[in-house]
Design a protein around this motif. Structure first.
Motif, short mmCIF file in Angstrom:
data_model
loop_
_atom_site.label_atom_id
_atom_site.label_comp_id
_atom_site.label_asym_id
_atom_site.label_seq_id
_atom_site.Cartn_x
_atom_site.Cartn_y
_atom_site.Cartn_z
N ILE A 14 1.78 -6.25 -0.30
CA ILE A 14 0.81 -5.49 -1.11
C ILE A 14 -0.23 -4.84 -0.20
O ILE A 14 -0.61 -3.68 -0.38
N VAL A 27 -5.46 2.39 -8.14
CA VAL A 27 -4.38 1.41 -8.32
C VAL A 27 -4.67 0.53 -9.54
O VAL A 27 -5.74 -0.09 -9.63
N TYR A 29 -3.82 -2.76 -11.23
CA TYR A 29 -3.18 -4.02 -10.84
C TYR A 29 -2.55 -4.77 -12.01
O TYR A 29 -1.67 -5.61 -11.80
N ILE A 32 1.16 -4.15 -12.26
CA ILE A 32 1.76 -4.63 -11.02
C ILE A 32 1.97 -6.14 -11.08
O ILE A 32 3.04 -6.65 -10.76
N ASN A 128 5.59 -0.56 -17.02
CA ASN A 128 5.09 -0.17 -15.69
C ASN A 128 3.89 0.75 -15.70
O ASN A 128 3.30 1.02 -14.65
N ILE A 206 6.44 -1.09 -8.49
CA ILE A 206 5.28 -1.82 -7.93
C ILE A 206 4.76 -1.11 -6.68
O ILE A 206 3.56 -0.81 -6.58
N SER A 209 3.41 2.38 -7.40
CA SER A 209 2.12 2.31 -8.11
C SER A 209 0.95 2.05 -7.16
O SER A 209 -0.18 2.40 -7.47
N ILE A 210 1.25 1.42 -6.02
CA ILE A 210 0.20 1.15 -5.03
C ILE A 210 0.07 2.30 -4.04
O ILE A 210 -1.04 2.80 -3.78
#
Length: 392
Positions: A14, A27, A29, A32, A128, A206, A209-210
């Protein structure tokens, strides 16, 4: 202790994704964390329960039967070429891709596959926090392949901003197509192939998305699937040839990469007294360790991971089959899951070329963020391996 290492590994992945993030403040979370929990639950369900065992056994038997059917066609065309008792890689592993490609074409023609992809994509978009198009594309990539998937969304390609295009390409590189799954199952255990297929789907969301956080407005998120109108036999001919092209391309790449690695290993061994893959193994051993692989196996495992990155997953799987007897079952499981993806340097060219064939401008955009794409897809593979390390 293994859980502590896995948690540390998860935090490191991460953190590495945050280092490359376009906007850390954006972001989100919550989805995630939810997707990481879903990954762990699914991995445990598939690898540690009777239901998972029955499910994977069923899927493995289906592919075994499909490979038998493919073998009938291969034997008719190539019978007598192989010596009795031998199993040539091209005939037994690559050529069955042709038959599985035909089946995918039939399900696509009957509108079964688009319906499944759209349905699962819409469901995933609720989990998501991303767009419907991104969710559909991730499922479609796993069904039809990293090149072919862009044909299904070609109407939207020219209208996509770079950040959405990145997510689509990241999904394509993080998954593997169903046409190749059967080939993987001849080299590594089916349970790890199936598990990787499922958790890579969430892993792609995941990491994207970051690295690439954004929110899609509802009026921008129109999901239209491009379907080419063909007769049944036109479709059959196209998918047969597409499957054969994939088999030939993979075979050609294997000839080149295996020969090149052998030559480089020999040169390094003569000059330095150590092979190139051993050097790469030492470089990648810390990554293998945070994935949950015991330190005793980390150097050898690191060499296989590096081989996959610089060549492709087939070369790495071949190497794994040669030395897996020296690994613990835990190491084999973790490294097998890591190998099931298209995250390698050649995929940058494949994806950029596929997009460029549909839109030159967008193809150039993909080429510009190619290395970042590979970075993210590699993190997805590492994340999937870490998730599996929790349950093995």
């Amino acid at each position: 202790m293994k859980y502590i290492i896995s948690i540390i590994g998860l935090l490191i992945v991460i953190g590495l994704a945050l280092l490359a993030s376009n906007n850390r403040k954006k972001v989100n979370y919550k989805p995630i964390i939810l997707m990481i929990v879903i990954q762990i639950v699914l991995a445990a369900l598939l690898l540690n329960t009777k239901f998972g065992l029955v499910l994977i056994k069923g899927i493995a038997e289906i592919f075994t039967k499909l490979l038998e059917y493919a073998g009938e066609g291969i034997s008719f065309v190539f019978g007598g070429i192989a010596n009795k008792g031998e199993a040539p890689f091209f005939l037994n592993v690559l050529l069955p891709i042709v038959f599985i490609s035909v089946l995918i074409g039939i399900f696509q023609y009957l509108r079964i596959l688009p319906l499944i992809m759209k349905g699962i994509g819409l469901l995933l978009s609720k989990i998501n926090g991303m767009g419907k198009l991104e969710s559909y594309n991730a499922v479609a990539s796993a069904m039809v392949g990293q090149s072919e998937v862009f044909i299904t969304v070609k109407k939207q390609l020219n209208h996509l901003p770079p950040h959405r295009l990145y997510t689509l390409c990241a999904s394509a590189m993080s998954t593997v197509s169903m046409s190749i799954v059967g080939a993987y199952m001849t080299m590594i255990e089916p349970k790890y192939v199936v598990t990787a297929l499922v958790i890579n789907l969430f892993g792609g969301f995941i990491i994207s998305s970051i690295i690439n956080p954004y929110k899609v407005d509802s009026d921008e998120d129109i999901l239209e699937i491009q379907e080419e109108k063909q007769s049944f036999f036109e479709m059959l001919g196209e998918y047969i040839l597409d499957g054969f092209k994939v088999a030939i391309i993979v075979g050609a790449m294997l000839i080149g990469f295996v020969a090149l690695i052998a030559a480089i290993n020999n040169v390094f061994d003569l000059i330095f007294g150590i092979s190139f893959q051993q050097i790469l193994g030492y470089i990648f051993s810390p990554v293998a360790f945070i994935m949950g692989i015991p330190w005793a196996d980390a150097v050898k495992a690191g060499g296989i991971m590096a081989t996959k990155l610089v060549t492709n997953e087939f070369v790495a799987m071949i190497d794994l089959t040669k030395i897996q007897s020296s690994f613990s079952s835990r190491t084999i499981g973790i490294i097998s899951v890591f190998l099931v993806s298209f995250a390698n340097f050649s995929s940058i060219g494949i994806i950029a070329g596929a997009v460029k064939g549909l839109s030159e401008k967008q193809g150039n955009t993909v080429a510009r963020f190619g290395l970042k794409l590979l970075y993210g897809a590699t993190l997805v593979s590492i994340l999937s391996a870490i998730i599996v390390s929790f349950v093995l």
